[in-house]
Design an enzyme around this catalytic site. Sequence first.
Site, PDB file in Angstrom:
ATOM      1  N   HIS A   9      -8.444  -7.458  -9.542  1.00 63.34           N
ATOM      2  CA  HIS A   9      -9.869  -7.453  -9.883  1.00 63.34           C
ATOM      3  C   HIS A   9     -10.721  -7.776  -8.658  1.00 63.34           C
ATOM      4  O   HIS A   9     -10.246  -8.363  -7.678  1.00 63.34           O
ATOM      5  CB  HIS A   9     -10.155  -8.466 -11.000  1.00 63.34           C
ATOM      6  CG  HIS A   9      -9.832  -9.884 -10.613  1.00 63.34           C
ATOM      7  ND1 HIS A   9     -10.648 -10.647  -9.801  1.00 63.34           N
ATOM      8  CD2 HIS A   9      -8.776 -10.670 -10.930  1.00 63.34           C
ATOM      9  CE1 HIS A   9     -10.129 -11.843  -9.638  1.00 63.34           C
ATOM     10  NE2 HIS A   9      -8.977 -11.890 -10.303  1.00 63.34           N
ATOM     11  N   ALA A  14     -15.870 -17.457  -9.635  1.00 60.71           N
ATOM     12  CA  ALA A  14     -14.895 -18.529  -9.427  1.00 60.71           C
ATOM     13  C   ALA A  14     -14.245 -18.403  -8.057  1.00 60.71           C
ATOM     14  O   ALA A  14     -14.053 -19.401  -7.348  1.00 60.71           O
ATOM     15  CB  ALA A  14     -13.838 -18.499 -10.525  1.00 60.71           C
ATOM     16  N   GLU A  83      -3.547 -13.412 -16.180  1.00 60.89           N
ATOM     17  CA  GLU A  83      -3.386 -14.406 -15.125  1.00 60.89           C
ATOM     18  C   GLU A  83      -2.277 -15.394 -15.457  1.00 60.89           C
ATOM     19  O   GLU A  83      -1.931 -15.607 -16.623  1.00 60.89           O
ATOM     20  CB  GLU A  83      -4.720 -15.146 -14.929  1.00 60.89           C
ATOM     21  CG  GLU A  83      -4.725 -16.214 -13.852  1.00 60.89           C
ATOM     22  CD  GLU A  83      -4.475 -15.658 -12.461  1.00 60.89           C
ATOM     23  OE1 GLU A  83      -3.297 -15.333 -12.168  1.00 60.89           O
ATOM     24  OE2 GLU A  83      -5.428 -15.570 -11.676  1.00 60.89           O
ATOM     25  N   TYR A  86      -2.283 -21.559 -15.830  1.00 61.81           N
ATOM     26  CA  TYR A  86      -2.270 -22.721 -14.951  1.00 61.81           C
ATOM     27  C   TYR A  86      -2.401 -24.055 -15.688  1.00 61.81           C
ATOM     28  O   TYR A  86      -2.420 -25.112 -15.060  1.00 61.81           O
ATOM     29  CB  TYR A  86      -3.390 -22.601 -13.910  1.00 61.81           C
ATOM     30  CG  TYR A  86      -3.226 -21.426 -12.975  1.00 61.81           C
ATOM     31  CD1 TYR A  86      -2.144 -21.347 -12.113  1.00 61.81           C
ATOM     32  CD2 TYR A  86      -4.157 -20.392 -12.955  1.00 61.81           C
ATOM     33  CE1 TYR A  86      -1.992 -20.269 -11.252  1.00 61.81           C
ATOM     34  CE2 TYR A  86      -4.014 -19.315 -12.092  1.00 61.81           C
ATOM     35  CZ  TYR A  86      -2.937 -19.258 -11.243  1.00 61.81           C
ATOM     36  OH  TYR A  86      -2.793 -18.187 -10.400  1.00 61.81           O
TER      37      TYR A  86
END
Length: 233
Positions: A9, A14, A83, A86
Amino acid sequence: MTTVLLLRHGRTTANAGGVLAGWTPGVQLDETGTGQVRAVGERLAPVPLAAVVSSPLERCRQTAAAVLTGRDLELATDDRLGEARYGDWTGRPLKELVKEPLWKVVQQHPSAAVFPGPEGEGLAQTQARAVAAVREWNARLGPDAVWLACSHGDVIKAVLADALGLHLDQFQRIVVDPASVSVVTYTDTRPFVVRMNDTGGDVAALVPPKKKGRRRRRADSDAVVGGGAGATA
C-alpha cells in the site's frame, strides 16, 4: 507459470507519523500515498490482471482501487493478506517500541517473535498464512494467470523470503517500500523472484507474450544456465 505482483500500500498517516498501525481501523493514505498509488495504477495499466486481491485494511483497499481503475474486475479481499497482528504493539510509536526487549528478537530472530497480547501472532504465523493465500490463489486462477496481491510491508517481505528460499530470520534483509511492486513467478518446482521493491521500472516484461503454436519450450521451472538474454529478447 502463475505470476503474482505483490503491491505494498501507499504511504499512510501512520507511516508518516512513525506509528505501528497494524490492524487499527481507519488508517488511510496520506497525500504522498495517494500520489504514489495513482502513479503505480497508471504504470501497471498495460499489465493484464486475472484478479486483484487485497488485504481487508482500508489502506490496501485504497491502493488496490487505483490499480482497478479502467479494468473490468471486482476487488477481492483475503484476511490472510492482512497486516501482521502486532497485538499490544498496535498503535504505539516506533520510537517507544525500539526500547522493548522484543524489538531485538523481531530484528535478529523474527521466526521466534510472537507479539504480546491476546490479539498478537507470531511472524512465522504471518508468513504461513500469507504464503498459503498466495499459493491458493495461484491454484484458483491457473498456470497462465497474472494477478495482483495488495498487502503490507512485513507480509510481502515474508512471502518474498519464502520464494527466495530464505529462512524467515533473514527476511529483515529485504526492503519493501510504500507502493512498491515485487514480482514472483511460481512454477511446478520452484518460484522465480523477478522483481523486488520496484518503484518505477518499466512493466513491459510483465505482459505475457502471445502464444505461438503448440511447440513445447523449455520446462517453465528450469532456470536459464548462464543467465539468459533477458525478458525482452
